[in-house]
Motif scaffolding. Structure first.
Motif, PDB file in Angstrom:
ATOM      1  N   GLU A  48       0.826  -1.202   0.000  1.00  0.00           N
ATOM      2  CA  GLU A  48       0.000   0.000   0.000  1.00  0.00           C
ATOM      3  C   GLU A  48       0.865   1.258   0.000  1.00  0.00           C
ATOM      4  O   GLU A  48       0.576   2.225  -0.708  1.00  0.00           O
ATOM      5  N   ALA A  49       1.925   1.214   0.798  1.00  0.00           N
ATOM      6  CA  ALA A  49       2.835   2.364   0.843  1.00  0.00           C
ATOM      7  C   ALA A  49       3.489   2.574  -0.520  1.00  0.00           C
ATOM      8  O   ALA A  49       3.643   3.716  -0.984  1.00  0.00           O
ATOM      9  N   ARG A  50       3.847   1.487  -1.190  1.00  0.00           N
ATOM     10  CA  ARG A  50       4.453   1.583  -2.522  1.00  0.00           C
ATOM     11  C   ARG A  50       3.450   2.188  -3.515  1.00  0.00           C
ATOM     12  O   ARG A  50       3.801   3.065  -4.319  1.00  0.00           O
ATOM     13  N   GLN A  51       2.196   1.727  -3.451  1.00  0.00           N
ATOM     14  CA  GLN A  51       1.168   2.276  -4.335  1.00  0.00           C
ATOM     15  C   GLN A  51       0.929   3.756  -4.042  1.00  0.00           C
ATOM     16  O   GLN A  51       0.809   4.570  -4.957  1.00  0.00           O
ATOM     17  N   GLU A  54       3.732   5.703  -5.500  1.00  0.00           N
ATOM     18  CA  GLU A  54       3.594   5.841  -6.948  1.00  0.00           C
ATOM     19  C   GLU A  54       2.536   6.884  -7.299  1.00  0.00           C
ATOM     20  O   GLU A  54       2.733   7.710  -8.187  1.00  0.00           O
ATOM     21  N   GLU A  55       1.411   6.845  -6.580  1.00  0.00           N
ATOM     22  CA  GLU A  55       0.371   7.845  -6.814  1.00  0.00           C
ATOM     23  C   GLU A  55       0.883   9.246  -6.495  1.00  0.00           C
ATOM     24  O   GLU A  55       0.611  10.203  -7.230  1.00  0.00           O
ATOM     25  N   ALA A  56       1.633   9.348  -5.401  1.00  0.00           N
ATOM     26  CA  ALA A  56       2.191  10.649  -5.026  1.00  0.00           C
ATOM     27  C   ALA A  56       3.169  11.137  -6.086  1.00  0.00           C
ATOM     28  O   ALA A  56       3.181  12.331  -6.435  1.00  0.00           O
ATOM     29  N   ALA A  61       4.360  14.739 -10.476  1.00  0.00           N
ATOM     30  CA  ALA A  61       4.693  14.998 -11.880  1.00  0.00           C
ATOM     31  C   ALA A  61       3.598  15.821 -12.543  1.00  0.00           C
ATOM     32  O   ALA A  61       3.878  16.757 -13.307  1.00  0.00           O
ATOM     33  N   SER A  62       2.346  15.491 -12.232  1.00  0.00           N
ATOM     34  CA  SER A  62       1.229  16.248 -12.794  1.00  0.00           C
ATOM     35  C   SER A  62       1.278  17.701 -12.343  1.00  0.00           C
ATOM     36  O   SER A  62       1.115  18.620 -13.150  1.00  0.00           O
ATOM     37  N   TYR A  63       1.512  17.924 -11.055  1.00  0.00           N
ATOM     38  CA  TYR A  63       1.577  19.296 -10.550  1.00  0.00           C
ATOM     39  C   TYR A  63       2.774  20.044 -11.122  1.00  0.00           C
ATOM     40  O   TYR A  63       2.696  21.233 -11.390  1.00  0.00           O
TER      41      TYR A  63
END
Length: 163
Positions: A48-51, A54-56, A61-63
């Motif tokens: 979960e921390a890895r996911q 990755e989301e972060a 990158a989006s920001y």
């Protein structure tokens, strides 16, 4: 019996009985199961921390892309504003030059009108003096009826020439 009274022997026998009871109640399997459950739970938390990481990173990158877009947009706005300011300044200069040219032409027209009016006034005065002088000369050298006819003809002719 001395062996039964020996404390080391009693401790060893008690230890083996204790270990036997633990094995009979399957405590090592329960401990291993608990540890396996704990390890499985830790693996899930790590996944979960890895996911989340990755989301972060994706969000970061989006920001960062959005920030670069906004910076480019801001630079475009500043450039556009500078160009508009330059254009407005140039238009203002052109309008000022046109205004000065209009005022200069108006002043020149006023001067020309004043000169023409002064010239007309001088001409009219000269005509009046000439007519008066001619009338005096004619009065003194001509008979009254002939002088009167000449004065009337001169006034009529002057009136035609002026208008």
């Amino acid at each position: 019996m001395t062996m039964l009274l020996d404390s080391n022997f009693l401790v060893a026998v008690s230890f083996f009985i204790f270990v036997g009871i633990l094995l009979w109640m399957k405590v090592p399997a329960k401990i291993a199961g608990g540890l396996d459950n704990r390890a499985s739970h830790i693996r899930k938390e790590i996944e979960e921390a890895r996911q989340l990481r990755e989301e972060a990173q994706t969000l970061l990158a989006s920001y960062e892309r959005k920030q670069k877009e906004v910076e480019r947009l801001a630079a475009d706005i500043v450039t556009s504003a500078r160009e508009e300011a330059r254009a407005a300044a140039a238009a203002g200069r052109e309008e000022l030059e046109r205004s000065v040219a209009r005022r200069l032409r108006a002043a020149e027209d006023q001067i020309a009108n004043a000169e023409a009016a002064a010239l007309r006034q001088v001409r009219n005065q000269a005509i009046s003096v000439a007519v008066a002088a001619a009338a005096e000369v004619m009065k003194s050298n001509m008979p009254a009826d002939q002088a009167s006819a000449l004065i009337d003809a001169s006034i009529a002719e002057t009136g035609r020439k002026l208008h």
